[in-house]
Write a protein that holds these residues in place. Sequence first.
Motif, PDB file in Angstrom:
ATOM      1  N   GLN A  45      18.812  -4.204 -26.576  1.00  0.00           N
ATOM      2  CA  GLN A  45      19.611  -4.169 -27.809  1.00  0.00           C
ATOM      3  C   GLN A  45      20.062  -5.583 -28.131  1.00  0.00           C
ATOM      4  N   GLY A  46      20.004  -5.947 -29.416  1.00  0.00           N
ATOM      5  CA  GLY A  46      20.524  -7.238 -29.848  1.00  0.00           C
ATOM      6  C   GLY A  46      19.488  -8.345 -29.804  1.00  0.00           C
ATOM      7  N   ARG A  47      19.996  -9.574 -29.845  1.00  0.00           N
ATOM      8  CA  ARG A  47      19.149 -10.765 -29.844  1.00  0.00           C
ATOM      9  C   ARG A  47      19.734 -11.798 -28.897  1.00  0.00           C
ATOM     10  N   CYS A  48      18.882 -12.715 -28.437  1.00  0.00           N
ATOM     11  CA  CYS A  48      19.340 -13.827 -27.619  1.00  0.00           C
ATOM     12  C   CYS A  48      18.258 -14.885 -27.585  1.00  0.00           C
ATOM     13  N   TRP A  49      18.505 -15.933 -26.811  1.00  0.00           N
ATOM     14  CA  TRP A  49      17.556 -17.032 -26.681  1.00  0.00           C
ATOM     15  C   TRP A  49      17.302 -17.298 -25.203  1.00  0.00           C
ATOM     16  N   ALA A  59      13.219 -17.451 -29.070  1.00  0.00           N
ATOM     17  CA  ALA A  59      14.032 -16.397 -29.665  1.00  0.00           C
ATOM     18  C   ALA A  59      13.542 -15.032 -29.183  1.00  0.00           C
ATOM     19  N   SER A  61      14.280 -10.697 -29.334  1.00  0.00           N
ATOM     20  CA  SER A  61      14.944  -9.624 -30.074  1.00  0.00           C
ATOM     21  C   SER A  61      14.637  -8.284 -29.424  1.00  0.00           C
ATOM     22  N   THR A  62      15.246  -7.230 -29.939  1.00  0.00           N
ATOM     23  CA  THR A  62      15.150  -5.903 -29.340  1.00  0.00           C
ATOM     24  C   THR A  62      13.694  -5.493 -29.096  1.00  0.00           C
ATOM     25  N   ASP A  64      11.622  -6.972 -26.973  1.00  0.00           N
ATOM     26  CA  ASP A  64      10.837  -8.052 -26.384  1.00  0.00           C
ATOM     27  C   ASP A  64      10.879  -7.969 -24.853  1.00  0.00           C
ATOM     28  N   ASP A  78      23.445 -16.375 -26.143  1.00  0.00           N
ATOM     29  CA  ASP A  78      23.526 -15.747 -27.461  1.00  0.00           C
ATOM     30  C   ASP A  78      23.098 -16.715 -28.548  1.00  0.00           C
ATOM     31  N   THR A 113      24.706  -7.591 -26.577  1.00  0.00           N
ATOM     32  CA  THR A 113      23.297  -7.744 -26.233  1.00  0.00           C
ATOM     33  C   THR A 113      23.097  -7.071 -24.881  1.00  0.00           C
TER      34      THR A 113
END
Length: 320
Positions: A45-49, A59, A61-62, A64, A78, A113
């Motif tokens: 869930q969410g996004r991050c790096w 990058a 995202s959900t 991946d 984040d 996330t």
Amino acid sequence: MDVLSDVIAVMRTGQPRSARVAWHAPWAQQFASMPGSAGFQVILQGRCWLVQAGSEPVALSTGDVVFRPHGRGHVLVDSPATPATGPACDPDAQPTLHRHDSDTDRPATAPATIILCGGYQFDTARTHPLLPDLPELIHLPAHLGRHPQLHATVQLLGDELSHPRLGTDAIVPALLDTLLLHILRAWLDGQPVRAADTGWAAALNDGPIAAALNAMHRDPARPWTVAALAAEAGLSRTPFARRFTALLGQPPLTYLTWWRMTTAARLLQESDAALNVIATKVGYTSEFAFGNAFKRHHAVAPGRYRRSGGGLVPARTAHE
């Protein structure tokens, strides 16, 4: 067994570890370098790096999936602007089932996330040459309709970690092994097929050579000859030998010997089978011939190797 299944069975040691974690922004989590291991992260869930020294941030995202086959350290954040001040995540210090929230004072509805992460420990004395051929980072984006088996396994694993029940401790390690195989499958399937390519990805995507490799792994005890392996590949002897050597950097019977000795080393460590039984399983008609071959390869006699737990000397690789 086929080549890919054997690679995992031979290399992995101990129980894989996993955790379902949740972070609220701003957050940054260091993952320490772990030589002899491989790690993964799945963005539930969410996004991050993902940030690694010397590389551009990636990058995520959900959906991946990220796999690091060489255990290189990295940071999940984040935002690339968030400093990585948190402690390193040590897989050895975490239980198989572990949930973490970076800010327990936040309301349950706060955006988070959520990441499924884990790792596998490899026996460096039995490293298959496929592993060094893998890149530092495998990123499998969550494209709709791609890798359905991989994402189904992720869903099952996430559910088990979110809601553990009776049998979860047995189900999770099996799902982690399945996840690893699906990650490697997806990466291999995504490699472009070019005539000039060499290495394990090219070999496993080459139908005739893959057929010969699978035959060796399926029945290492068979008295294989180059001609017999060529027949499995559907090629004549000389073109097969040339093609195998060009792709993998060694002749077919050299690889066969390495695989037999690697299999024998695993059986010596993980079973109490008599030496003559192991000799037969890896294609030797006498314990004496097996002992000589094993000592040439591992620089120690089979009995002593077993008594030492395999820790006397590192095994030779298939590239040597």
